[in-house]
Design a protein around this motif. Structure first.
Motif, PDB file in Angstrom:
ATOM      1  N   LEU A   1       0.826  -1.206   0.000  1.00 15.28           N
ATOM      2  CA  LEU A   1       0.000   0.000   0.000  1.00 15.28           C
ATOM      3  C   LEU A   1       0.863   1.261   0.000  1.00 15.28           C
ATOM      4  CD1 LEU A   1      -2.841  -0.952   2.530  1.00 15.28           C
ATOM      5  CD2 LEU A   1      -2.956  -0.897   0.041  1.00 15.28           C
ATOM      6  N   TYR A   2       1.914   1.254   0.825  1.00 19.34           N
ATOM      7  CA  TYR A   2       2.807   2.431   0.878  1.00 19.34           C
ATOM      8  C   TYR A   2       3.349   2.743  -0.521  1.00 19.34           C
ATOM      9  CZ  TYR A   2       3.120   1.408   5.938  1.00 19.34           C
ATOM     10  OH  TYR A   2       2.848   1.163   7.262  1.00 19.34           O
ATOM     11  N   VAL A   3       3.796   1.692  -1.202  1.00 20.70           N
ATOM     12  CA  VAL A   3       4.426   1.891  -2.514  1.00 20.70           C
ATOM     13  C   VAL A   3       3.395   2.293  -3.567  1.00 20.70           C
ATOM     14  CG1 VAL A   3       5.648   0.694  -4.379  1.00 20.70           C
ATOM     15  CG2 VAL A   3       6.376   0.377  -2.011  1.00 20.70           C
ATOM     16  N   LEU A   4       2.215   1.660  -3.540  1.00 21.11           N
ATOM     17  CA  LEU A   4       1.174   2.010  -4.518  1.00 21.11           C
ATOM     18  C   LEU A   4       0.687   3.441  -4.316  1.00 21.11           C
ATOM     19  CD1 LEU A   4      -0.992  -1.254  -4.651  1.00 21.11           C
ATOM     20  CD2 LEU A   4       0.552  -0.373  -6.414  1.00 21.11           C
ATOM     21  N   LEU A   5       0.500   3.836  -3.059  1.00 27.44           N
ATOM     22  CA  LEU A   5       0.033   5.196  -2.789  1.00 27.44           C
ATOM     23  C   LEU A   5       1.098   6.235  -3.125  1.00 27.44           C
ATOM     24  CD1 LEU A   5      -1.792   4.614   0.616  1.00 27.44           C
ATOM     25  CD2 LEU A   5      -2.865   5.297  -1.512  1.00 27.44           C
ATOM     26  N   GLY A   6       2.341   5.929  -2.785  1.00 29.29           N
ATOM     27  CA  GLY A   6       3.415   6.909  -3.015  1.00 29.29           C
ATOM     28  C   GLY A   6       3.899   6.938  -4.449  1.00 29.29           C
ATOM     29  N   GLY A   7       3.889   5.783  -5.113  1.00 29.27           N
ATOM     30  CA  GLY A   7       4.368   5.722  -6.494  1.00 29.27           C
ATOM     31  C   GLY A   7       5.413   4.633  -6.661  1.00 29.27           C
ATOM     32  N   ALA A   8       5.002   3.505  -7.251  1.00 34.87           N
ATOM     33  CA  ALA A   8       5.944   2.393  -7.470  1.00 34.87           C
ATOM     34  C   ALA A   8       7.003   2.804  -8.486  1.00 34.87           C
ATOM     35  CB  ALA A   8       5.188   1.164  -7.967  1.00 34.87           C
ATOM     36  N   GLY A   9       8.234   2.370  -8.248  1.00 35.14           N
ATOM     37  CA  GLY A   9       9.305   2.678  -9.188  1.00 35.14           C
ATOM     38  C   GLY A   9       9.812   4.105  -9.093  1.00 35.14           C
ATOM     39  N   THR A  10       9.555   4.760  -7.945  1.00 38.45           N
ATOM     40  CA  THR A  10      10.143   6.078  -7.689  1.00 38.45           C
ATOM     41  C   THR A  10      10.875   6.017  -6.347  1.00 38.45           C
ATOM     42  OG1 THR A  10       8.200   6.906  -6.511  1.00 38.45           O
ATOM     43  CG2 THR A  10       8.250   7.234  -8.904  1.00 38.45           C
ATOM     44  N   MET A  11      11.855   6.882  -6.158  1.00 38.05           N
ATOM     45  CA  MET A  11      12.642   6.823  -4.935  1.00 38.05           C
ATOM     46  C   MET A  11      11.911   7.441  -3.746  1.00 38.05           C
ATOM     47  SD  MET A  11      15.511   5.364  -4.525  1.00 38.05           S
ATOM     48  CE  MET A  11      14.872   3.965  -5.393  1.00 38.05           C
ATOM     49  N   ILE A  12      11.259   8.582  -3.975  1.00 39.19           N
ATOM     50  CA  ILE A  12      10.607   9.237  -2.837  1.00 39.19           C
ATOM     51  C   ILE A  12       9.186   8.724  -2.622  1.00 39.19           C
ATOM     52  CG2 ILE A  12      11.967  11.344  -3.103  1.00 39.19           C
ATOM     53  CD1 ILE A  12       9.498  12.637  -4.360  1.00 39.19           C
ATOM     54  N   GLY A  13       8.666   7.930  -3.574  1.00 35.73           N
ATOM     55  CA  GLY A  13       7.305   7.413  -3.452  1.00 35.73           C
ATOM     56  C   GLY A  13       7.074   6.616  -2.172  1.00 35.73           C
TER      57      GLY A  13
END
Length: 312
Positions: free
Chosen positions: A246-258
């Protein structure tokens, strides 16, 4: 790597350090916890966001680091640094063993296999209750939670240690994805068949990515144990495999700050939601649905799509 990339990520590191001096006590403690969990999310992002490995079992790596650190402190009396080092070794060894078997599969089968391994690890913690204290978990002895005579349970040192770990993992991950190895991982994620035709050993590179991901997750788990003083079986449950996704999907998968943005958003969403309703995960579900509909690439992913196309 462009100067703009460095300025963004070093700026985030500097901002988090500055917050140490101005945040009120409640949010100061929250931010320390968020930074540790963001390291966990960054580890997950390395497997999922950059390598295309959708795992549902990363809680076992987090818990391996936590229990490797915690058991060494509880039963052997090791101090924080060597105990945390043992936690890293446990996480890396487990990721290597699981990866060697799970990477024989792909897609949905990989998800199921990693979930089954994680459940087996969770049940093992409960089965060996005499050693692990089962479902109740245990408190790490305060005497072992020290580095160079400094108590890691203190608010100031806890924040700085969490910040240091987060900074090292963020800059290290940034360097890795801009390195040739990281670019090959992205190529495998985008088109595995073409990458194989170019001569790359896909399975070996995915295995290395999974071991790095598991080690970073174990680093977060071990740090969580020594900084907050507790190790429990709930950290190995399915819920803790879903959280980094969830953290990665909400922040943006495949990005460093996501991963950091997703962790920050999710943490405070749950924190505020628990004050409104017991069904606080419903709020997280609604947020995820809305973000999927209107910002399918996550917060940082939308920033990359609309403003900064070369955002790492």
């Amino acid at each position: 790597m462009s100067r703009r990339d460095w300025m963004l990520h070093l700026g985030l590191v500097a901002l988090l350090l500055a917050l140490h001096f101005v945040l009120p006590a409640y949010h100061h403690g929250n931010m320390a916890r968020i930074m540790v969990l963001a390291v966990y999310a960054m580890g997950y992002n390395l497997a999922f966001g950059y390598s295309g490995l959708l795992s549902l079992g990363h809680a076992m790596f987090f818990a391996a680091g936590m229990y490797g650190t915690g058991l060494a402190s509880l039963h052997l009396g090791w101090s924080a640094a060597p105990a945390w080092g043992l936690g890293l070794v446990c996480g890396a060894a487990l990721a290597l063993a699981v990866g060697a078997l799970a990477l024989r599969t792909a897609g949905v089968a990989f998800m199921i296999v990693t979930l089954m391994f994680s459940q087996a690890f969770y049940l093992a913690i409960l089965y060996f209750g005499d050693l692990t204290h089962g479902d109740e978990g245990f408190v790490l002895p305060a005497a072992t939670r020290q580095v160079a005579g400094l108590a890691l349970g203190g608010e100031g040192i806890r924040y700085l240690v969490a910040w240091g770990l987060f900074s090292v993992c963020l800059i290290g991950s940034l360097w890795l994805v801009r390195h040739r190895f990281g670019r090959v991982l992205i190529a495998i994620r985008e088109n595995a068949e073409r990458a194989q035709l170019l001569g790359y050993d896909i399975r070996a590179r995915k295995l290395v990515a999974l071991v790095l991901s598991g080690t970073m997750s174990a680093a977060a788990g071990g740090a969580y144990g020594v900084l907050f003083g507790y190790a429990g079986a709930s950290f190995a449950a399915v819920q803790y495999s879903i959280f980094p996704l969830l953290y990665v999907l909400l922040g943006g998968a495949g990005t460093m700050i996501g991963p950091f943005l997703g962790t920050l958003f999710m943490f405070y969403l749950i924190d505020i939601g628990t004050g409104i309703t017991q069904a606080y995960m419903l709020l997280a579900g609604v947020a995820l649905v809305l973000l999927t509909l209107f910002a399918p690439q996550g917060i940082a992913g939308e920033l990359r799509r609309r403003i900064w196309s070369r955002l790492p």
